[in-house]
Design a protein around this motif. Structure first.
Motif, mmCIF file in Angstrom:
data_model
loop_
_atom_site.group_PDB
_atom_site.id
_atom_site.type_symbol
_atom_site.label_atom_id
_atom_site.label_comp_id
_atom_site.label_asym_id
_atom_site.label_seq_id
_atom_site.Cartn_x
_atom_site.Cartn_y
_atom_site.Cartn_z
ATOM 1 N N PRO A 121 0.829 -1.217 0.000
ATOM 2 C CA PRO A 121 0.000 0.000 0.000
ATOM 3 C C PRO A 121 0.859 1.261 0.000
ATOM 4 C CG PRO A 121 -0.812 -1.590 1.613
ATOM 5 C CD PRO A 121 0.508 -2.109 1.137
ATOM 6 N N LEU A 178 -2.815 -2.174 6.204
ATOM 7 C CA LEU A 178 -3.575 -0.936 6.377
ATOM 8 C C LEU A 178 -3.928 -0.684 7.833
ATOM 9 C CD1 LEU A 178 -6.110 -1.149 3.401
ATOM 10 C CD2 LEU A 178 -3.946 0.115 3.489
ATOM 11 N N ASN A 200 -2.765 5.878 -5.532
ATOM 12 C CA ASN A 200 -2.656 4.836 -4.499
ATOM 13 C C ASN A 200 -3.395 3.555 -4.903
ATOM 14 O OD1 ASN A 200 -1.536 6.578 -2.036
ATOM 15 N ND2 ASN A 200 -3.182 7.754 -3.023
ATOM 16 N N THR A 251 -3.192 0.672 -2.330
ATOM 17 C CA THR A 251 -3.985 0.941 -1.134
ATOM 18 C C THR A 251 -5.455 0.654 -1.412
ATOM 19 O OG1 THR A 251 -2.447 2.653 -0.402
ATOM 20 C CG2 THR A 251 -4.658 2.708 0.542
#
Length: 343
Positions: free
Chosen positions: A33, A67, A233, A236
């Motif tokens: 991520p 995360l 991202n 992510t």
């Protein structure tokens, strides 16, 4: 609510000079991520409607993909669309109609997953009333939440059944069911996933009128972020979507275990009420394309909803659905299990 429409207009003015809606093509090459700390803005307080996110957080599915996720509650003053569009939150939950109308105002939000394949909105009446269909609404009092997905569905339902709105008395909606329970309103818009059971627990027998039974096919809760965030991202986004999918599959497969987990997460909730929410929520998530691929954003259904919004005058133009939906993380999740969505 009119507040949301006003916020959309303000956001359009703020963001029109920024990145325009475009295809959120991911550009990163690594799998880690790019951004570890992210936030998710729910539409309301934590309940079964958001089980996938809660399960993913509490069972460590987000942590497993690198995360650190904060789940933030929503409410009348905490509307996900402006909070995500302005960068206060990373991800949010909103209706499919809001995604499409926002993009037409140059607010670059992108749908990542469609959870409620059918709308949760229903129109509740007392079981002993003479109201059995939309054609019976004229001459009665209907509660209405103006400017949001409830009014959209209401307008679509009346249009589909050729009912003249002028013959209906409308009163502003209230988050309390008191106007309906006290019979100051004959028809009350609700989320079928929770409020009908609340009314029954108050001793009121009810029945529901569903727009989809009259040919109105609108969707409900959608996970979204901005196109800019997807582009910068992608890993992510992929990690968040796929961990949430894992959470939803857990919630679908083990509803009572999930009820207990959510009751611990939000002790203000009643487990019996959560069990009702679980049954109704799973029905909406596994409806249509969700039967095979919960979370999949079916372009055909999105196109049908766009046409419906155009017919109601809520969209001036046909949207570019290719840039409105980013299906790649959901597709990859299912393809890794040998399942191809949309076929």
């Amino acid at each position: 609510m009119r507040l949301l429409r006003s916020l959309l207009l303000i956001l359009a003015l703020v963001l029109v000079g920024c990145a325009q809606p475009g295809s959120p093509t991911p550009t990163a090459s690594s799998t880690a991520p790019e951004t570890r700390q992210v936030s998710m803005r729910l539409q309301w307080f934590a309940q079964y409607q958001f089980a996938g996110y809660i399960v993913a957080k509490e069972k460590g599915y987000y942590t497993a993909v690198g995360l650190d996720v904060t789940l933030n509650p929503g409410g009348p003053d905490l509307v996900p669309l402006p909070l995500v569009a302005t960068g206060r939150d990373t991800f949010g939950s909103t209706g499919a109609d809001t995604i499409l109308t926002a993009r037409e105002q140059n607010i670059d939000v992108v749908a990542l997953a469609t959870w409620f394949q059918a709308s949760p909105v229903a129109f509740m009446v007392h079981s002993d009333s003479d109201i059995h269909s939309p054609q019976d609404f004229p001459g009665h009092t209907v509660g209405m939440f103006y400017g949001d997905n409830v009014e959209t569905e209401y307008r679509a339902l009346l249009a589909a059944t050729n009912v003249d709105r002028a013959g209906i008395t409308e009163i502003p909606g209230d988050y309390s069911l008191a106007p309906f329970l006290e019979r100051r309103a004959d028809v009350w818009p609700v989320y079928a996933t929770d409020q009908p059971n609340i009314a029954r627990r108050e001793g009121t027998e009810v029945r529901l009128i569903l727009a989809r039974e009259y040919g109105v096919q609108l969707m409900g809760d959608v996970l979204f972020t901005t196109a800019e965030f997807v582009q910068k991202n992608p890993n992510t986004v992929r990690a968040f979507v796929q961990a949430t999918l894992r959470g939803w599959h857990e919630a679908i497969a083990h509803p009572e275990e999930t009820v207990a987990l959510i009751a611990r997460y939000n002790p203000d909730l009643d487990p019996a009420q959560l069990s009702f929410e679980a049954r109704e929520t799973i029905t909406l998530i596994t409806y249509g394309p969700g039967a095979t691929c919960p979370g999949y954003s079916d372009p055909t259904l999105w196109a049908a909803e766009a046409r419906q919004l155009q017919a109601l005058g809520l969209l001036a133009h046909s949207p570019d659905l290719e840039s409105s939906i980013f299906n790649q993380p959901v597709r990859e999740y299912y393809e890794s299990q040998g399942v191809r969505c949309g076929e």
